[in-house]
Design a protein around this motif. Structure first.
Motif, PDB file in Angstrom:
ATOM      1  N   GLY A   1      -5.694  57.271  28.499  1.00 19.15           N
ATOM      2  CA  GLY A   1      -6.567  56.691  29.512  1.00 19.15           C
ATOM      3  C   GLY A   1      -6.264  57.232  30.892  1.00 19.15           C
ATOM      4  N   GLY A   2      -7.315  57.701  31.589  1.00 19.04           N
ATOM      5  CA  GLY A   2      -7.137  58.322  32.897  1.00 19.04           C
ATOM      6  C   GLY A   2      -7.707  57.517  34.043  1.00 19.04           C
TER       7      GLY A   2
ATOM      8  N   PRO B   1      -7.048  54.070  36.872  1.00 22.82           N
ATOM      9  CA  PRO B   1      -5.957  53.774  37.801  1.00 22.82           C
ATOM     10  C   PRO B   1      -4.637  53.425  37.116  1.00 22.82           C
ATOM     11  CG  PRO B   1      -7.985  52.756  38.557  1.00 22.82           C
ATOM     12  CD  PRO B   1      -8.275  53.305  37.194  1.00 22.82           C
ATOM     13  N   ALA B   2      -4.682  52.649  36.026  1.00 25.76           N
ATOM     14  CA  ALA B   2      -3.440  52.279  35.339  1.00 25.76           C
ATOM     15  C   ALA B   2      -2.796  53.487  34.677  1.00 25.76           C
ATOM     16  CB  ALA B   2      -3.717  51.189  34.300  1.00 25.76           C
ATOM     17  N   GLY B   3      -3.591  54.308  33.994  1.00 24.18           N
ATOM     18  CA  GLY B   3      -3.043  55.491  33.338  1.00 24.18           C
ATOM     19  C   GLY B   3      -2.484  56.493  34.322  1.00 24.18           C
ATOM     20  N   LEU B   4      -3.197  56.729  35.417  1.00 27.16           N
ATOM     21  CA  LEU B   4      -2.743  57.710  36.407  1.00 27.16           C
ATOM     22  C   LEU B   4      -1.510  57.206  37.161  1.00 27.16           C
ATOM     23  CD1 LEU B   4      -6.210  58.889  37.778  1.00 27.16           C
ATOM     24  CD2 LEU B   4      -4.702  60.105  36.192  1.00 27.16           C
ATOM     25  N   THR B   5      -1.410  55.900  37.369  1.00 25.26           N
ATOM     26  CA  THR B   5      -0.211  55.357  38.015  1.00 25.26           C
ATOM     27  C   THR B   5       0.993  55.471  37.086  1.00 25.26           C
ATOM     28  OG1 THR B   5      -1.546  53.816  39.312  1.00 25.26           O
ATOM     29  CG2 THR B   5       0.796  53.321  39.113  1.00 25.26           C
ATOM     30  N   THR B   6       0.786  55.204  35.793  1.00 29.08           N
ATOM     31  CA  THR B   6       1.863  55.411  34.817  1.00 29.08           C
ATOM     32  C   THR B   6       2.348  56.861  34.872  1.00 29.08           C
ATOM     33  OG1 THR B   6       0.825  53.778  33.344  1.00 29.08           O
ATOM     34  CG2 THR B   6       2.524  55.187  32.396  1.00 29.08           C
ATOM     35  N   ALA B   7       1.413  57.784  34.919  1.00 24.00           N
ATOM     36  CA  ALA B   7       1.750  59.202  34.970  1.00 24.00           C
ATOM     37  C   ALA B   7       2.535  59.547  36.229  1.00 24.00           C
ATOM     38  CB  ALA B   7       0.475  60.035  34.889  1.00 24.00           C
ATOM     39  N   LEU B   8       2.124  59.006  37.354  1.00 22.61           N
ATOM     40  CA  LEU B   8       2.822  59.285  38.610  1.00 22.61           C
ATOM     41  C   LEU B   8       4.285  58.846  38.535  1.00 22.61           C
ATOM     42  CD1 LEU B   8       2.782  60.152  41.602  1.00 22.61           C
ATOM     43  CD2 LEU B   8       2.063  57.819  42.161  1.00 22.61           C
ATOM     44  N   TYR B   9       4.508  57.643  38.007  1.00 21.03           N
ATOM     45  CA  TYR B   9       5.885  57.150  37.885  1.00 21.03           C
ATOM     46  C   TYR B   9       6.695  58.035  36.938  1.00 21.03           C
ATOM     47  CZ  TYR B   9       5.722  52.806  40.569  1.00 21.03           C
ATOM     48  OH  TYR B   9       5.683  51.882  41.591  1.00 21.03           O
ATOM     49  N   LEU B  10       6.122  58.380  35.784  1.00 17.25           N
ATOM     50  CA  LEU B  10       6.862  59.188  34.825  1.00 17.25           C
ATOM     51  C   LEU B  10       7.116  60.593  35.369  1.00 17.25           C
ATOM     52  CD1 LEU B  10       5.196  58.121  31.463  1.00 17.25           C
ATOM     53  CD2 LEU B  10       7.453  57.476  32.327  1.00 17.25           C
TER      54      LEU B  10
ATOM     55  N   ALA C   1       2.071  63.364  28.850  1.00 21.72           N
ATOM     56  CA  ALA C   1       0.707  63.878  29.011  1.00 21.72           C
ATOM     57  C   ALA C   1      -0.232  62.687  29.104  1.00 21.72           C
ATOM     58  CB  ALA C   1       0.312  64.780  27.847  1.00 21.72           C
ATOM     59  N   VAL C   2      -1.334  62.902  29.807  1.00 24.88           N
ATOM     60  CA  VAL C   2      -2.397  61.894  29.925  1.00 24.88           C
ATOM     61  C   VAL C   2      -3.623  62.421  29.198  1.00 24.88           C
ATOM     62  CG1 VAL C   2      -3.866  60.573  31.507  1.00 24.88           C
ATOM     63  CG2 VAL C   2      -1.543  61.241  32.214  1.00 24.88           C
TER      64      VAL C   2
ATOM     65  N   ALA D   1       2.856  64.422  19.365  1.00 30.81           N
ATOM     66  CA  ALA D   1       3.941  63.503  19.036  1.00 30.81           C
ATOM     67  C   ALA D   1       4.577  62.989  20.321  1.00 30.81           C
ATOM     68  CB  ALA D   1       4.985  64.198  18.168  1.00 30.81           C
ATOM     69  N   ALA D   2       4.888  61.699  20.350  1.00 28.22           N
ATOM     70  CA  ALA D   2       5.507  61.105  21.535  1.00 28.22           C
ATOM     71  C   ALA D   2       6.405  59.946  21.115  1.00 28.22           C
ATOM     72  CB  ALA D   2       4.442  60.606  22.506  1.00 28.22           C
ATOM     73  N   ARG D   3       7.524  59.828  21.820  1.00 27.80           N
ATOM     74  CA  ARG D   3       8.448  58.724  21.537  1.00 27.80           C
ATOM     75  C   ARG D   3       7.833  57.377  21.892  1.00 27.80           C
ATOM     76  NH1 ARG D   3      12.743  57.840  19.104  1.00 27.80           N
ATOM     77  NH2 ARG D   3      13.940  56.959  20.818  1.00 27.80           N
ATOM     78  N   ARG D   4       7.126  57.330  23.014  1.00 25.59           N
ATOM     79  CA  ARG D   4       6.472  56.096  23.457  1.00 25.59           C
ATOM     80  C   ARG D   4       5.012  56.405  23.773  1.00 25.59           C
ATOM     81  NH1 ARG D   4      11.951  55.256  22.713  1.00 25.59           N
ATOM     82  NH2 ARG D   4      12.587  53.158  23.323  1.00 25.59           N
ATOM     83  N   VAL D   5       4.183  55.366  23.747  1.00 27.66           N
ATOM     84  CA  VAL D   5       2.766  55.497  24.086  1.00 27.66           C
ATOM     85  C   VAL D   5       2.386  54.362  25.023  1.00 27.66           C
ATOM     86  CG1 VAL D   5       0.392  55.388  23.206  1.00 27.66           C
ATOM     87  CG2 VAL D   5       2.140  56.655  21.926  1.00 27.66           C
ATOM     88  N   VAL D   6       1.628  54.702  26.066  1.00 28.81           N
ATOM     89  CA  VAL D   6       1.028  53.690  26.941  1.00 28.81           C
ATOM     90  C   VAL D   6      -0.479  53.750  26.754  1.00 28.81           C
ATOM     91  CG1 VAL D   6       0.630  52.925  29.314  1.00 28.81           C
ATOM     92  CG2 VAL D   6       2.870  53.820  28.653  1.00 28.81           C
ATOM     93  N   LEU D   7      -1.066  52.637  26.333  1.00 27.70           N
ATOM     94  CA  LEU D   7      -2.512  52.539  26.227  1.00 27.70           C
ATOM     95  C   LEU D   7      -3.064  51.979  27.542  1.00 27.70           C
ATOM     96  CD1 LEU D   7      -3.006  51.106  22.622  1.00 27.70           C
ATOM     97  CD2 LEU D   7      -3.166  53.489  23.385  1.00 27.70           C
TER      98      LEU D   7
END
Length: 315
Positions: A14-15, A17-26, A34-35, A109-115
């Motif tokens: 998901g791209g 505000p929530a997805g892009l903020t998660t990406a910024l922190y990571l 990846a987003v 493949a990813a260790r964790r996923v954020v929806l």
């Protein structure tokens, strides 16, 4: 972002505000991520939001997304256009099936996923006016822009407890001239509900919409049962369809509407699977989604090398 074939620390689906903020922190935690962005965030429908604290003049949803992307760009290319069509959980990773814009598919493949896949508003069935919410002809968030509609003639499109609740919220907060339009649905009211409508002077019209009048790219009048009603603003209170299928298929706990239930770290009941934004049960607000993102990303960073309870040695 990891090289092809490597395991990401986190995949963000998901791209908005929530997805892009998660990406910024990571990104700032120097994580491999990846987003995946399908290009249809609900936030892009917002004409102007005045609830983002640092934008006193207000800001459009499209501008929020553009600014967030520009900010993220300085940390490298991490956005993959496309859609995650499937998600499997293995003991030490998730496997996502990505379909890109050319209909090609590959696995990530990813260790964790954020929806952060959000939700879609149920559109009102209005004659000759499809996608009225997406086009900005009908508003959907009185928390965001109700203040700008104060003391005006307001119609709320809805029925049942949700429609009544939205009409009462607007009437007690912003305007004493509120009408509830049920689009032909009969409104079964118990004494408590009738009392709330009466207390706030909310009018109810159950007739279906026969036609609409447009004026300067807005709906200026609604014709119901041969009578014309004129409103300054229309709000939809028909609810949301949550894009939570990926999580539900993995057994994540959710409420009857499909919104996901998370813990204090924004982790779902599926360990390693997090959720942020409108998809999470609670208040649908951009700043809330950004808060979810910050909490989830920080927890992921702090636990990325640790096994989940599904893995040997996990807890």
């Amino acid at each position: 972002m990891a090289a092809n074939g490597d395991i990401l620390d986190c995949l963000i689906v998901g791209g908005g505000p929530a997805g892009l903020t998660t990406a910024l922190y990571l990104a700032r935690f120097k994580r491999r991520f990846a987003v995946v962005d399908s290009g249809s965030p609900r936030a892009s429908w917002i004409p102007t939001s005045h609830n983002i604290p640092v934008f006193a003049e207000g800001i459009s949803g499209k501008d929020i997304l553009a600014r967030a992307r520009t900010n993220l760009d300085q940390y490298g290319d991490c956005i993959l256009p496309g859609m995650v069509t499937g998600l499997r959980k293995q003991p030490d990773r998730f496997i996502a099936l990505l379909e890109d814009n050319s209909s090609s598919t590959r696995q990530i493949a990813a260790r964790r996923v954020v929806l952060a896949t959000g939700a879609v508003d149920v559109e009102p069935d209005l004659p000759n006016v499809p996608n009225a919410v997406q086009r900005g002809l009908v508003r959907y968030c009185p928390i965001c822009d109700g203040y700008e509609s104060r003391d005006r003639k307001i119609a709320v499109i809805g029925y049942g407890a949700h429609g009544i609740g939205e009409a009462v919220f607007i009437a007690r907060t912003y305007s004493r001239d509120v009408t509830l339009l049920t689009l032909g649905q009969h409104l079964e009211l118990n004494p408590e509900q009738q009392g709330r409508l009466d207390e706030h002077g909310i009018k109810v019209v159950e007739a279906p919409v026969e036609s609409l009048a447009m004026e300067n790219d807005r709906i200026s009048a609604v014709n119901l049962a041969g009578k014309e009603y004129r409103f300054d603003v229309l709000y939809s209170a028909l609810g949301l369809k949550y894009r939570s299928d990926l999580a539900i298929a993995l057994g994540a706990e959710h409420d009857p509407s499909g919104s996901l239930i998370v813990d204090s770290h924004c982790q779902t009941t599926v360990k390693g699977l997090y959720a942020a934004g409108d998809i999470v049960r609670g208040l649908d607000q951009i700043v809330v989604g950004m808060g979810h993102a910050a909490v989830a990303a920080t927890h992921i960073h702090n636990h990325c090398e640790l096994p989940t309870e599904d893995e040997p040695g996990g807890a």
